[in-house]
Design a protein around this motif. Structure first.
Motif, short mmCIF file in Angstrom:
data_model
loop_
_atom_site.label_atom_id
_atom_site.label_comp_id
_atom_site.label_asym_id
_atom_site.label_seq_id
_atom_site.Cartn_x
_atom_site.Cartn_y
_atom_site.Cartn_z
N THR A 321 0.82 -1.21 0.00
CA THR A 321 0.00 0.00 0.00
C THR A 321 0.85 1.26 0.00
O THR A 321 1.73 1.42 0.85
CB THR A 321 -0.91 0.04 1.25
N ARG A 322 0.60 2.12 -0.95
CA ARG A 322 1.17 3.47 -0.98
C ARG A 322 0.06 4.40 -1.46
O ARG A 322 -0.08 4.68 -2.64
CB ARG A 322 2.39 3.53 -1.93
N ARG A 323 -0.76 4.86 -0.52
CA ARG A 323 -1.89 5.71 -0.86
C ARG A 323 -1.81 7.04 -0.12
O ARG A 323 -1.23 7.11 0.96
CB ARG A 323 -3.22 5.01 -0.53
N THR A 382 -2.55 7.18 -5.51
CA THR A 382 -1.49 6.24 -5.13
C THR A 382 -0.14 6.81 -5.54
O THR A 382 -0.06 7.73 -6.35
CB THR A 382 -1.69 4.88 -5.81
N ASN A 386 2.77 1.11 -4.97
CA ASN A 386 1.44 0.64 -4.61
C ASN A 386 0.97 -0.48 -5.54
O ASN A 386 1.19 -0.44 -6.75
CB ASN A 386 0.44 1.79 -4.68
N SER A 390 -4.57 -2.86 -3.12
CA SER A 390 -4.18 -2.48 -1.76
C SER A 390 -5.25 -1.64 -1.07
O SER A 390 -6.14 -1.09 -1.71
CB SER A 390 -2.87 -1.68 -1.80
#
Length: 399
Positions: A321-323, A382, A386, A390
Motif C-alpha cells: 500500500t502506498r496511498r 497512489t 502501490n 491495496s
C-alpha cells in the motif's frame, strides 16, 4: 499415484527455482540481511566474502494470498563464485521441499537468480548459500507465508499500526496558523484510543527534523501486516515554474526562489515509498497538497477505489500500500476557526469516531465519503510501489 504426480509438479519448480528474491505479493519486515557467516569464512586473511542481494522479496518476512510467486536475487564475489545453492523447507515441520545446486561457469563472479514458483500453503523458508573461490561462505534466508488461509490466520496475531504526525503552526518566516498542532494531537489521540495505533506527534519541525524523523521510521522493523500512517498539517506551497508542490517547514524561507528550504513532494514520495513498511497511508492537510501527485500538478484527474469489507481484510493486508489523501488539489485550503479544527481534520475525526460502522473497520473508501462534500474537494491517489488491490484499514479496538 495422482497425488504423487501432483507433488512432483509442485516440487519441480521449487527445485528448478530459487533465485532468491522478493515476492510479488505482500511484504514487510526488517532490513536485516539475515546473513550467516560460516566459520570457514574467517579462516584466512585473504578470504573474500561473497554477497547475496535479495530483489524480490527484499524483506525478511513476506506474505502472499497467491501461491504463485516470483523470486529474484543476485549473488556476487569479487574473486569468483565456487558454488551457489538453494534449499526450501516448510517451517512447520522442517520438511524439505526441494533444493538446487546451480552450475557455475569458470571465472564467473556473479549470478542473477530468478524463478516463478507455485508454493504450497503455509510458511516456507528459503535459504541461499554462496561460496567464493577463496572459500568465503555466506547464507541468507527469507520466510514467506503463502495462501489465503495462512494469511487470514496471521491477521490477528502481532500486527501493529503506527501513526507519525507532523504538525506546524509556528513559523520563522511564514505567517503562523491556529489549528495544525491541535488537529494533529487530536487525530493522534483518536488513532491511539479507538484503533490502538502507536502514535508520535512532531510539533513545529524544521526541514531537517522532518527527514530525520522519517529516517527513524525507515530504520524500524516491520511485520508483513503492520501499517504506517503519516500525517502533515501546516502550510503548503506550489511553484508553477518548477511544477512542484511543497510542504513548508518551520524554518522554510518566505521567498526561497530555489525552494531548497522547503520539503518537495517529489522527495517525500521517494523517502516515504522507501520505508520498509508494506502499508503506508499519507494524509496531508496543507495548501496545494493535491500536487503531491504529479498528475494533479499537471491538471490530471483522480483515481477511484473499490469497496472493501470485513471478509476482505486479510486480502487487503496482503498487497503493498502506498496511498495518499490531501485536503485539496492545486489551491489554498482553510486553516479553520481558531480553537476549532480545520474542515479537513474535522471530517477525518468524524470518520474515525464512527469506527466504520458495525464491523468496526474503517477503510479508505469509507473515509473518503466523509470528505467528499468539502470545498475545495480533497484529492486521493497512489504513489510509489502501490499494488492495485491495496488498502489501508483502521481496525477498531474491539475487533
Amino acid at each position: 499415484m495422482k497425488n504423487l504426480k501432483r507433488l512432483k509438479y509442485v516440487l519441480f519448480p521449487i527445485l528448478v527455482l530459487f533465485y532468491s528474491g522478493c515476492l510479488l505479493g505482500q511484504g514487510v519486515s526488517t532490513k536485516t540481511a539475515a546473513i550467516k557467516i560460516e566459520p570457514s569464512a574467517i579462516a584466512g586473511d585473504k578470504m573474500v566474502m561473497p554477497s547475496i542481494s535479495w530483489i524480490n522479496p527484499n524483506l525478511e518476512y513476506t506474505n502472499s494470498t497467491e501461491n504463485k510467486v516470483v523470486f529474484k536475487a543476485k549473488v556476487k564475489s569479487s574473486d569468483g563464485l565456487q558454488s551457489v545453492s538453494m534449499e526450501a523447507y516448510a517451517k512447520k515441520n522442517n520438511a524439505k521441499l526441494g533444493s538446487k545446486q546451480y552450475t557455475i561457469e569458470p571465472g564467473q563472479n556473479e549470478m542473477n537468480l530468478e524463478e516463478e514458483l507455485f508454493l504450497p500453503d503455509g510458511e516456507i523458508i528459503f535459504k541461499v548459500t554462496a561460496v567464493s573461490i577463496s572459500g568465503g561462505t555466506i547464507s541468507s534466508k527469507r520466510s514467506i507465508l503463502v495462501g489465503m488461509d495462512a494469511v487470514k490466520d496471521a491477521v490477528a496475531i502481532d500486527r501493529k499500526d503506527y501513526a507519525l504526525v507532523f504538525a506546524t503552526d509556528k513559523y520563522d518566516n511564514w505567517s503562523d496558523l491556529v489549528n495544525p498542532v491541535n488537529d494533529g494531537k487530536t487525530i493522534a489521540e483518536q488513532l491511539k484510543k479507538l484503533y490502538g495505533f502507536q502514535v508520535e506527534v512532531v510539533e513545529n519541525p524544521t526541514q531537517n527534523e522532518v527527514f530525520e524523523k522519517i529516517l527513524e521510521y525507515n530504520r524500524k522493523s516491520y511485520k508483513p501486516q503492520d501499517q504506517l500512517m503519516i500525517f502533515f498539517a501546516g502550510h503548503g506551497q506550489f511553484d508553477e515554474d518548477f511544477g512542484e508542490g511543497y510542504v513548508v517547514a518551520k524554518n522554510s524561507l518566505a521567498n526561497d526562489k530555489s525552494k531548497t528550504s522547503y520539503i518537495s513532494h517529489a522527495r517525500l514520495r521517494s523517502v516515504i515509498n522507501n520505508i520498509p513498511c508494506e502499508h503506508i497511508f499519507l494524509a496531508m492537510d496543507v495548501c496545494f497538497g493535491g500536487t503531491f501527485d504529479p498528475r494533479i500538478a499537471a491538471n490530471r484527474g483522480l483515481q477511484s477505489f473499490e469497496q472493501d469489507d470485513k471478509e476482505m481484510l486479510a486480502r487487503k493486508l496482503s498487497y503493498k500500500t502506498r496511498r495518499y489523501l490531501t485536503s485539496g488539489g492545486k489551491e489554498y485550503v482553510s486553516d479553520g476557526i481558531p480553537g476549532e479544527h480545520s474542515p479537513f481534520a474535522r471530517k477525518v475525526l468524524e470518520a474515525l469516531k464512527d469506527l466504520g460502522g458495525s464491523d468496526r473497520i474503517l477503510t479508505l473508501t469509507e473515509l473518503y465519503t466523509y470528505l467528499e462534500r468539502l470545498k475545495p474537494a480533497p484529492r486521493s491517489g497512489t504513489f510509489g510501489d502501490n499494488e492495485a488491490l491495496s488498502d489501508f484499514v483502521f481496525v477498531g479496538q474491539e475487533f
